[in-house]
Design a protein around this motif. Sequence first.
Motif, PDB file in Angstrom:
ATOM      1  N   PHE A 253      72.363  77.092 -70.291  1.00 41.58           N
ATOM      2  CA  PHE A 253      73.029  77.723 -70.251  1.00 41.58           C
ATOM      3  C   PHE A 253      73.425  77.017 -68.812  1.00 41.58           C
ATOM      4  N   GLU A 254      74.585  76.317 -69.187  1.00 39.12           N
ATOM      5  CA  GLU A 254      75.382  75.896 -68.824  1.00 39.12           C
ATOM      6  C   GLU A 254      77.100  75.491 -68.697  1.00 39.12           C
ATOM      7  N   ASN A 255      78.006  75.609 -67.602  1.00 39.90           N
ATOM      8  CA  ASN A 255      79.543  75.953 -68.777  1.00 39.90           C
ATOM      9  C   ASN A 255      79.993  74.574 -68.029  1.00 39.90           C
ATOM     10  N   PRO A 256      81.629  74.402 -68.580  1.00 45.30           N
ATOM     11  CA  PRO A 256      82.398  72.820 -67.066  1.00 45.30           C
ATOM     12  C   PRO A 256      83.407  73.622 -67.467  1.00 45.30           C
ATOM     13  N   PHE A 257      83.020  73.241 -65.644  1.00 47.41           N
ATOM     14  CA  PHE A 257      84.404  74.215 -64.781  1.00 47.41           C
ATOM     15  C   PHE A 257      84.614  72.688 -64.154  1.00 47.41           C
ATOM     16  N   PHE A 271      85.197  76.230 -57.667  1.00 46.14           N
ATOM     17  CA  PHE A 271      85.564  76.504 -58.793  1.00 46.14           C
ATOM     18  C   PHE A 271      86.094  77.777 -59.303  1.00 46.14           C
ATOM     19  N   VAL A 272      87.787  77.830 -59.450  1.00 50.74           N
ATOM     20  CA  VAL A 272      88.099  78.515 -60.436  1.00 50.74           C
ATOM     21  C   VAL A 272      88.070  79.271 -61.703  1.00 50.74           C
ATOM     22  N   ILE A 273      87.135  80.241 -62.149  1.00 50.98           N
ATOM     23  CA  ILE A 273      86.502  80.525 -63.030  1.00 50.98           C
ATOM     24  C   ILE A 273      86.890  82.072 -63.718  1.00 50.98           C
ATOM     25  N   LYS A 274      88.021  81.754 -64.369  1.00 49.40           N
ATOM     26  CA  LYS A 274      88.395  83.158 -65.456  1.00 49.40           C
ATOM     27  C   LYS A 274      87.631  83.651 -66.568  1.00 49.40           C
ATOM     28  N   GLU A 275      87.783  84.795 -65.931  1.00 47.61           N
ATOM     29  CA  GLU A 275      86.811  85.558 -66.891  1.00 47.61           C
ATOM     30  C   GLU A 275      87.104  85.327 -68.885  1.00 47.61           C
ATOM     31  N   PHE A 279      79.173  84.022 -70.289  1.00 49.44           N
ATOM     32  CA  PHE A 279      78.737  84.125 -68.994  1.00 49.44           C
ATOM     33  C   PHE A 279      79.465  84.446 -67.882  1.00 49.44           C
ATOM     34  N   THR A 280      81.405  83.576 -68.087  1.00 47.42           N
ATOM     35  CA  THR A 280      82.772  83.705 -66.946  1.00 47.42           C
ATOM     36  C   THR A 280      82.926  85.248 -67.103  1.00 47.42           C
ATOM     37  N   SER A 281      82.580  86.123 -67.795  1.00 51.73           N
ATOM     38  CA  SER A 281      83.345  87.877 -67.743  1.00 51.73           C
ATOM     39  C   SER A 281      81.841  88.487 -66.661  1.00 51.73           C
TER      40      SER A 281
HETATM   41  C1  LIG Z   1      87.098  70.538 -69.209  1.00 50.51           C
HETATM   42  C2  LIG Z   1      86.530  71.728 -69.144  1.00 50.51           C
HETATM   43  C3  LIG Z   1      87.028  72.317 -67.595  1.00 50.51           C
HETATM   44  C4  LIG Z   1      87.401  73.292 -68.282  1.00 50.51           C
HETATM   45  N1  LIG Z   1      87.975  74.254 -66.517  1.00 50.51           N
HETATM   46  C5  LIG Z   1      87.855  75.312 -66.431  1.00 50.51           C
HETATM   47  C6  LIG Z   1      88.255  75.653 -64.832  1.00 50.51           C
HETATM   48  O1  LIG Z   1      88.400  75.340 -63.931  1.00 50.51           O
HETATM   49  N2  LIG Z   1      88.290  77.255 -64.702  1.00 50.51           N
HETATM   50  C7  LIG Z   1      87.433  78.058 -66.171  1.00 50.51           C
HETATM   51  O2  LIG Z   1      87.894  79.440 -65.977  1.00 50.51           O
HETATM   52  N3  LIG Z   1      87.476  77.316 -67.361  1.00 50.51           N
HETATM   53  C8  LIG Z   1      86.835  76.203 -67.853  1.00 50.51           C
HETATM   54  N4  LIG Z   1      87.196  75.880 -68.635  1.00 50.51           N
HETATM   55  C9  LIG Z   1      86.575  76.723 -69.224  1.00 50.51           C
HETATM   56  C10 LIG Z   1      85.442  77.437 -69.307  1.00 50.51           C
HETATM   57  O3  LIG Z   1      84.208  75.925 -69.474  1.00 50.51           O
HETATM   58  C11 LIG Z   1      84.869  77.948 -70.712  1.00 50.51           C
HETATM   59  O4  LIG Z   1      85.759  79.578 -70.653  1.00 50.51           O
HETATM   60  C12 LIG Z   1      83.186  78.402 -70.519  1.00 50.51           C
HETATM   61  O5  LIG Z   1      82.210  77.915 -70.616  1.00 50.51           O
HETATM   62  C13 LIG Z   1      83.265  79.649 -71.135  1.00 50.51           C
HETATM   63  O6  LIG Z   1      82.154  80.414 -71.278  1.00 50.51           O
HETATM   64  P1  LIG Z   1      81.621  81.816 -71.493  1.00 50.51           P
HETATM   65  O7  LIG Z   1      80.233  82.344 -71.629  1.00 50.51           O
HETATM   66  O8  LIG Z   1      82.302  82.501 -70.775  1.00 50.51           O
HETATM   67  O9  LIG Z   1      81.898  82.474 -72.605  1.00 50.51           O
HETATM   68  P2  LIG Z   1      81.283  81.663 -74.462  1.00 50.51           P
HETATM   69  O10 LIG Z   1      81.784  82.430 -75.032  1.00 50.51           O
HETATM   70  O11 LIG Z   1      80.175  81.652 -74.530  1.00 50.51           O
HETATM   71  O12 LIG Z   1      82.047  80.414 -74.563  1.00 50.51           O
HETATM   72  C14 LIG Z   1      83.892  80.426 -75.099  1.00 50.51           C
HETATM   73  C15 LIG Z   1      84.165  78.867 -75.086  1.00 50.51           C
HETATM   74  O13 LIG Z   1      84.120  78.446 -74.399  1.00 50.51           O
HETATM   75  C16 LIG Z   1      83.526  77.056 -74.618  1.00 50.51           C
HETATM   76  N5  LIG Z   1      82.650  76.513 -74.047  1.00 50.51           N
HETATM   77  C17 LIG Z   1      81.311  77.590 -73.726  1.00 50.51           C
HETATM   78  N6  LIG Z   1      79.888  76.784 -72.725  1.00 50.51           N
HETATM   79  C18 LIG Z   1      80.731  75.429 -73.423  1.00 50.51           C
HETATM   80  C19 LIG Z   1      79.817  73.962 -72.670  1.00 50.51           C
HETATM   81  N7  LIG Z   1      78.597  74.100 -72.026  1.00 50.51           N
HETATM   82  N8  LIG Z   1      80.550  73.312 -73.264  1.00 50.51           N
HETATM   83  C20 LIG Z   1      81.701  73.204 -73.708  1.00 50.51           C
HETATM   84  N9  LIG Z   1      82.511  74.403 -74.204  1.00 50.51           N
HETATM   85  C21 LIG Z   1      81.611  75.323 -74.081  1.00 50.51           C
HETATM   86  C22 LIG Z   1      83.700  77.180 -75.960  1.00 50.51           C
HETATM   87  O14 LIG Z   1      85.138  76.702 -76.313  1.00 50.51           O
HETATM   88  C23 LIG Z   1      83.906  77.763 -76.602  1.00 50.51           C
HETATM   89  O15 LIG Z   1      83.764  79.009 -77.443  1.00 50.51           O
HETATM   90  C24 LIG Z   1      87.047  74.552 -68.719  1.00 50.51           C
HETATM   91  C25 LIG Z   1      86.715  73.680 -70.153  1.00 50.51           C
HETATM   92  C26 LIG Z   1      86.387  72.553 -70.414  1.00 50.51           C
HETATM   93  C27 LIG Z   1      85.767  71.323 -71.385  1.00 50.51           C
END
Ligand SMILES: Cc1cc2nc3c(=O)[nH]c(=O)nc-3n(C[C@H](O)[C@H](O)[C@H](O)COP(=O)(O)OP(=O)(O)OC[C@H]3O[C@@H](n4cnc5c(N)ncnc54)[C@H](O)[C@@H]3O)c2cc1C
Length: 439
Positions: A253-257, A271-275, A279-281
């Motif tokens: 469970f890790e996400n790129p931001f 970090f500025v994170i959009k729902e 995870f983001t919601s």
């Molecule tokens: C390089 C980069 C920088 C980003 N910077 C920002 C930011 O500054 N602010 C922001 O709001 N969003 C950013 N995002 C988008 C953000 O990562 C996704 O919106 C977030 O991960 C969604 O996670 P979730 O669990 O809410 O949704 P999920 O429904 O779990 O994921 C939705 C989508 O998010 C992407 N995602 C989820 N997890 C990962 C992961 N571990 N690795 C790669 N992609 C993933 C996939 O495209 C996936 O289909 C960035 C993405 C990338 C690739």
Amino acid sequence: MRGLWLIGLYLGIVLAPLGLAATGAAPPRPALDELASGLGMLAFAILLAEFLLSGRFRAISGSVGMDITIRFHQLLARTCLVLAMVHPFLYTSPFGAPVPYDPTRQLVLTEPGVALATGAAAWVLLPAFVLISLGKSAVFKTYEGWRLAHGLGAALIAGFAWHHTVHAGRYAQDPLLKGLWTALFVVALLSLAFVYIVRPLTQSRKPWRVKDVRRAAERTWDVVLEPEGHAGLNYRAGQFAWINIGHSPFSLFENPFSIASAPAETGVLRFVIKEFGDFTSQIGSIEIGTEAYIDGPHGHMTVQGHTAPGIGLIAGGVGIAPMLSILRQLEADGDERPVTLIYGNRSPDQIVDGELLMELSTRPNIEIVHVVSEPAPDWQGEMGMISASLIERRFGAPSRRDWLYVLCGPPAMMIKAERTLLGLGVAQTNILSEHFTYD
Ligand SMILES: Cc1cc2nc3c(=O)[nH]c(=O)nc-3n(C[C@H](O)[C@H](O)[C@H](O)COP(=O)(O)OP(=O)(O)OC[C@H]3O[C@@H](n4cnc5c(N)ncnc54)[C@H](O)[C@@H]3O)c2cc1C
């Protein structure tokens, strides 16, 4: 330049087995058999190199950028698939059947039993694996589930292909080539171990804590992390990191931001994170003090080290995050080059850090252009989308052709902006961009 080195290194890795095979002393076979073996070897070498193109290795994605790394990974996966699918159909020699002119059976494949079965298993699994990757959102409920299946599936297919290659492969009977295949296979597995075991171990020694979570704009949150017992992260403005909040460092469970703070602001990361999804919601309900882990910095979308005479930033929605980092760092460095930010949103409620941007726009060298597609009646700024004509108006002057441009936002906006800038004569190397999705 580093990109060219990496391409050279990549070609060296995937072509090395073919090169060794070509210098071997095996007696010649029909051309189609040689082609079949060659395609099989190339497919397997590409498959093994894919492990290094996962985007998690800074030496690669930090040099050529995350987008290029991932697009390359996706393109080569398709190439590998085509080569592997064709490979068995080109053989003209019967498998294992003796021919009068080849009493020692050197011209045909030997040991077809298990080695053929592992080859067949890899051959069947590979297309399924690529198809599942293409339709991952339809197959897996969570991104983390797909990541797990992707890593395990790739290791399983590589294992079958390795067994097939070193046992059924005629050329792999040469100990040197057999050793090379095994070494490449081990490197591929070690790359997984590095991402999922070694790096989390390192992260566990450098924990972070959530210092603040607050609403930044409509469905958008500011999350601030502070280092716990260490100096923090050494990064460049515009880079991003994978963040893991509230889970074990070994969790998927890790996400790129993108990092929205600047290196000059010591200590904390913002970090500025959009729902968006799972995870983001939930981000607004994260408790202060929750433990977090950071894998970063990644990415090459940074203006540091670039000597262009001016900087054009084009952001859509949450694509503003890396731009805030860049603007803050330029301000902290006392950089006097002209900077123009075009920042598009649906409504004024979505503007992040409006006050900071307003303050920055009072500097003589900084121009902030807000563009809103659904404005309130009293809206004074630009209206509509970030269009080609708007970009041409702001960046079309010949003196701006040599500027450095940084793009981040919805894919359609980025494609349009890049095409427009290229049309204005901006060099491709002067355009940096980061996509927020690779699907
Ligand atoms: C390089 C980069 C920088 C980003 N910077 C920002 C930011 O500054 N602010 C922001 O709001 N969003 C950013 N995002 C988008 C953000 O990562 C996704 O919106 C977030 O991960 C969604 O996670 P979730 O669990 O809410 O949704 P999920 O429904 O779990 O994921 C939705 C989508 O998010 C992407 N995602 C989820 N997890 C990962 C992961 N571990 N690795 C790669 N992609 C993933 C996939 O495209 C996936 O289909 C960035 C993405 C990338 C690739």
